[in-house]
Design an enzyme around this catalytic site. Sequence first.
Site, PDB file in Angstrom:
ATOM      1  N   ARG A   1      -8.705  -0.261   4.397  1.00 35.17           N
ATOM      2  CA  ARG A   1      -7.811   0.746   3.811  1.00 35.17           C
ATOM      3  C   ARG A   1      -6.485   0.133   3.402  1.00 35.17           C
ATOM      4  O   ARG A   1      -5.816   0.614   2.491  1.00 35.17           O
ATOM      5  CB  ARG A   1      -7.555   1.865   4.837  1.00 35.17           C
ATOM      6  CG  ARG A   1      -8.781   2.640   5.222  1.00 35.17           C
ATOM      7  CD  ARG A   1      -8.419   3.819   6.060  1.00 35.17           C
ATOM      8  NE  ARG A   1      -7.385   4.611   5.390  1.00 35.17           N
ATOM      9  CZ  ARG A   1      -6.738   5.615   5.964  1.00 35.17           C
ATOM     10  NH1 ARG A   1      -6.999   5.929   7.217  1.00 35.17           N
ATOM     11  NH2 ARG A   1      -5.832   6.301   5.310  1.00 35.17           N
TER      12      ARG A   1
ATOM     13  N   ASP B   1       4.572   0.289  12.066  1.00 38.57           N
ATOM     14  CA  ASP B   1       3.362  -0.349  11.525  1.00 38.57           C
ATOM     15  C   ASP B   1       3.220  -1.800  11.981  1.00 38.57           C
ATOM     16  O   ASP B   1       2.147  -2.388  11.833  1.00 38.57           O
ATOM     17  CB  ASP B   1       3.364  -0.296   9.994  1.00 38.57           C
ATOM     18  CG  ASP B   1       3.257   1.123   9.489  1.00 38.57           C
ATOM     19  OD1 ASP B   1       3.504   1.352   8.295  1.00 38.57           O
ATOM     20  OD2 ASP B   1       2.944   2.019  10.291  1.00 38.57           O
TER      21      ASP B   1
ATOM     22  N   CYS C   1      -4.896  12.187  12.339  1.00 39.67           N
ATOM     23  CA  CYS C   1      -5.678  10.957  12.175  1.00 39.67           C
ATOM     24  C   CYS C   1      -5.661  10.244  13.522  1.00 39.67           C
ATOM     25  O   CYS C   1      -5.219  10.773  14.534  1.00 39.67           O
ATOM     26  CB  CYS C   1      -5.092  10.098  11.060  1.00 39.67           C
ATOM     27  SG  CYS C   1      -3.559   9.340  11.539  1.00 39.67           S
TER      28      CYS C   1
ATOM     29  N   ARG D   1       0.076  14.097  12.923  1.00 39.59           N
ATOM     30  CA  ARG D   1       0.569  13.988  11.542  1.00 39.59           C
ATOM     31  C   ARG D   1       0.875  15.354  10.910  1.00 39.59           C
ATOM     32  O   ARG D   1       0.331  15.718   9.883  1.00 39.59           O
ATOM     33  CB  ARG D   1      -0.421  13.213  10.679  1.00 39.59           C
ATOM     34  CG  ARG D   1      -0.950  11.926  11.250  1.00 39.59           C
ATOM     35  CD  ARG D   1       0.077  10.840  11.479  1.00 39.59           C
ATOM     36  NE  ARG D   1       0.642  10.287  10.290  1.00 39.59           N
ATOM     37  CZ  ARG D   1       0.077   9.299   9.573  1.00 39.59           C
ATOM     38  NH1 ARG D   1      -1.073   8.808   9.945  1.00 39.59           N
ATOM     39  NH2 ARG D   1       0.685   8.815   8.499  1.00 39.59           N
TER      40      ARG D   1
ATOM     41  N   LYS E   1       0.847  -1.209   0.000  1.00 39.86           N
ATOM     42  CA  LYS E   1       0.000   0.000   0.000  1.00 39.86           C
ATOM     43  C   LYS E   1       0.877   1.252   0.000  1.00 39.86           C
ATOM     44  O   LYS E   1       0.651   2.184  -0.765  1.00 39.86           O
ATOM     45  CB  LYS E   1      -0.886   0.013   1.237  1.00 39.86           C
ATOM     46  CG  LYS E   1      -1.545   1.356   1.538  1.00 39.86           C
ATOM     47  CD  LYS E   1      -2.396   1.349   2.773  1.00 39.86           C
ATOM     48  CE  LYS E   1      -1.681   1.583   4.046  1.00 39.86           C
ATOM     49  NZ  LYS E   1      -1.332   2.991   4.350  1.00 39.86           N
TER      50      LYS E   1
HETATM   51  C1  EPZ Z   1       4.297   6.727   6.354  1.00 36.06           C
HETATM   52  O1  EPZ Z   1       3.548   7.759   6.991  1.00 36.06           O
HETATM   53  C2  EPZ Z   1       3.344   5.546   6.232  1.00 36.06           C
HETATM   54  N1  EPZ Z   1       2.198   5.914   5.413  1.00 36.06           N
HETATM   55  C3  EPZ Z   1       2.868   5.103   7.619  1.00 36.06           C
HETATM   56  O2  EPZ Z   1       2.073   3.930   7.443  1.00 36.06           O
HETATM   57  C4  EPZ Z   1       4.090   4.740   8.457  1.00 36.06           C
HETATM   58  O3  EPZ Z   1       3.658   4.405   9.774  1.00 36.06           O
HETATM   59  C5  EPZ Z   1       5.055   5.931   8.522  1.00 36.06           C
HETATM   60  O4  EPZ Z   1       5.414   6.338   7.172  1.00 36.06           O
HETATM   61  C6  EPZ Z   1       6.333   5.602   9.282  1.00 36.06           C
HETATM   62  O5  EPZ Z   1       6.963   4.531   8.686  1.00 36.06           O
HETATM   63  C7  EPZ Z   1       2.329   5.929   4.064  1.00 36.06           C
HETATM   64  O6  EPZ Z   1       3.390   5.676   3.528  1.00 36.06           O
HETATM   65  C8  EPZ Z   1       1.097   6.277   3.280  1.00 36.06           C
HETATM   66  P1  EPZ Z   1       6.411  10.035   8.588  1.00 36.06           P
HETATM   67  P2  EPZ Z   1       4.148   9.268   7.048  1.00 36.06           P
HETATM   68  O7  EPZ Z   1       6.324  11.307   7.840  1.00 36.06           O
HETATM   69  O8  EPZ Z   1       4.879   9.561   5.800  1.00 36.06           O
HETATM   70  C9  EPZ Z   1       6.473  13.193  12.128  1.00 36.06           C
HETATM   71  C10 EPZ Z   1       0.212   2.537   7.743  1.00 36.06           C
HETATM   72  O9  EPZ Z   1      -0.296   2.004   8.746  1.00 36.06           O
HETATM   73  N2  EPZ Z   1       6.408  14.217  11.077  1.00 36.06           N
HETATM   74  O10 EPZ Z   1       7.653   9.208   8.476  1.00 36.06           O
HETATM   75  O11 EPZ Z   1       3.070  10.184   7.466  1.00 36.06           O
HETATM   76  C11 EPZ Z   1       5.139  12.470  12.271  1.00 36.06           C
HETATM   77  O12 EPZ Z   1       4.276  13.202  13.108  1.00 36.06           O
HETATM   78  C12 EPZ Z   1       0.676   3.974   7.808  1.00 36.06           C
HETATM   79  O13 EPZ Z   1       0.395   1.965   6.646  1.00 36.06           O
HETATM   80  C13 EPZ Z   1       6.531  15.548  11.443  1.00 36.06           C
HETATM   81  O14 EPZ Z   1       6.694  15.887  12.620  1.00 36.06           O
HETATM   82  O15 EPZ Z   1       5.186   9.096   8.255  1.00 36.06           O
HETATM   83  C14 EPZ Z   1       5.539  11.162  12.885  1.00 36.06           C
HETATM   84  O16 EPZ Z   1       5.678  11.338  14.270  1.00 36.06           O
HETATM   85  C15 EPZ Z   1       0.429   4.599   9.183  1.00 36.06           C
HETATM   86  N3  EPZ Z   1       6.460  16.507  10.475  1.00 36.06           N
HETATM   87  C16 EPZ Z   1       6.906  10.884  12.274  1.00 36.06           C
HETATM   88  O17 EPZ Z   1       7.364  12.152  11.755  1.00 36.06           O
HETATM   89  C17 EPZ Z   1       6.276  16.167   9.149  1.00 36.06           C
HETATM   90  O18 EPZ Z   1       6.242  17.090   8.308  1.00 36.06           O
HETATM   91  C18 EPZ Z   1       6.895   9.860  11.152  1.00 36.06           C
HETATM   92  O19 EPZ Z   1       6.096  10.371  10.131  1.00 36.06           O
HETATM   93  C19 EPZ Z   1       6.146  14.809   8.805  1.00 36.06           C
HETATM   94  C20 EPZ Z   1       6.229  13.847   9.788  1.00 36.06           C
END
Ligand code: EPZ
Length: 417
Positions: free
Chosen positions: A397, A305, A116, A121, A22
């Site tokens: 999803r 995850d 979410c 996020r 996904k």
């Molecule tokens: C991706 O989310 C995945 N989703 C998530 O999978 C996964 O848990 C996550 O990466 C971590 O591996 C998709 O790829 C669609 P991040 P993403 O930006 O990109 C903080 C699932 O269950 N952050 O690496 O949103 C954020 O708050 C989903 O399949 C900021 O602070 O993850 C979090 O604490 C859930 N500012 C951490 O970084 C930002 O601008 C990791 O977020 C962006 C992120």
Amino acid sequence: MSQYIIEGGKSLCGSVRVQGAKNSALPILAACVAVGAPCVIHNCPELSDIGCTIRILRSLGCEVHRSAGTVSVDGSCITDASIDDALMREMRSSIIFLGALLSATGEAVMSAPGGCDIGLRPIDLHLAAMRKLGIKVTERHGKIRCTCKRVRGNKITLSFPSVGATENIILASVRASGVTTIINAAREPEIVDLAMFLNSCGARISGAGESTVIIEGVERLRSVQYAIMPDRIAACTYMSAAAVTGSSVIIEDVIPAHLVPVFSTYEQMGCRLEAAGSKIRITAPKRLSAPEIIRTMPYPGFPTDCQALVMSAAAVADGVTFINENIFENRFRHTSELCRMGADIRVYDKLAVVRGVESLQGACVNATDLRAGAALVVAGLCAEGVTTVNSIQYIDRGYDSLEENLTSLGARIRRND
Ligand code: EPZ
């Protein structure tokens, strides 16, 4: 409200094929906008998030056709650079269209994706990176407007290796003037898959999967056919299903290297793992041993995850497991539902202390997010009696044919729509 009805206590056997990832398919489908030429994407999982992505592509003017696991996207006729609010709210990861739209049109308008179930996020890292690429970003009245004549390559250091921010920087700079260097990039396999897709279209991206990624902007990209990599989190889900039911199961169409971050945890629980080519056989003991400590980290650390999926196994393991959730601030919502099934779990801020019990009892529980829902299904497979998992739209999803796959392994699970 759709639900799963699961009769626990059945051991599993046989083999299951893992769906396309996904978290690869979403950015690669969005990337078709940046490619600006017809692309055919194979091994695309049938998920509600993919459905939403297809609706967004069509709303932007792309021609999209889907036939089973193949999605063809013609991104050469973008007529709109804005994504409407309802679609952004339906799937917050639609933020991934930001970089692709800027590459294709020099403009992107979308509502702030909002939080979410698992956390706030924020997208501050995404927007700061866009500004470093010479993009004008305004945030007013809940709308994000980004414009630029042409994206200008630059050096960007991420304060956290955000997956989405890394993907958006790659997508925004793939056709930029000049070179973009990302320092402290996310190293997840999904980043590598996105880079491999774009490079097959003629992009010049190096270092994907490492902490420094270099993107040399090119004038144009070309049509390509591409197959999405296997979903490592779905694979972990079936591993947990085998683990909690004391079963021996073959998981097919995986990339074992992607699962190395979780292998040691399942081995600590007493499972035997045999990898051969694109297959993994997992053989679980009658009773699992507690894996003791789990800390979720950015790849190649233990994936957040998989946290809920392993917690379900730890809930029935012999011993105490300490689980540290370091990535998202609200990703323990499945613990209260597992406790309703008789689990002994205490949560102290980012730490969950799981005291394994002999067995869980079937109960009526609610999925609160995608992976929490999957963890409740795993728990239901080993619980005594019947478990009803409500709100399984969350599970839809991210899982393609979950009940069919588990049934083919011998589980007693049915869906009530
Ligand atoms: C991706 O989310 C995945 N989703 C998530 O999978 C996964 O848990 C996550 O990466 C971590 O591996 C998709 O790829 C669609 P991040 P993403 O930006 O990109 C903080 C699932 O269950 N952050 O690496 O949103 C954020 O708050 C989903 O399949 C900021 O602070 O993850 C979090 O604490 C859930 N500012 C951490 O970084 C930002 O601008 C990791 O977020 C962006 C992120």
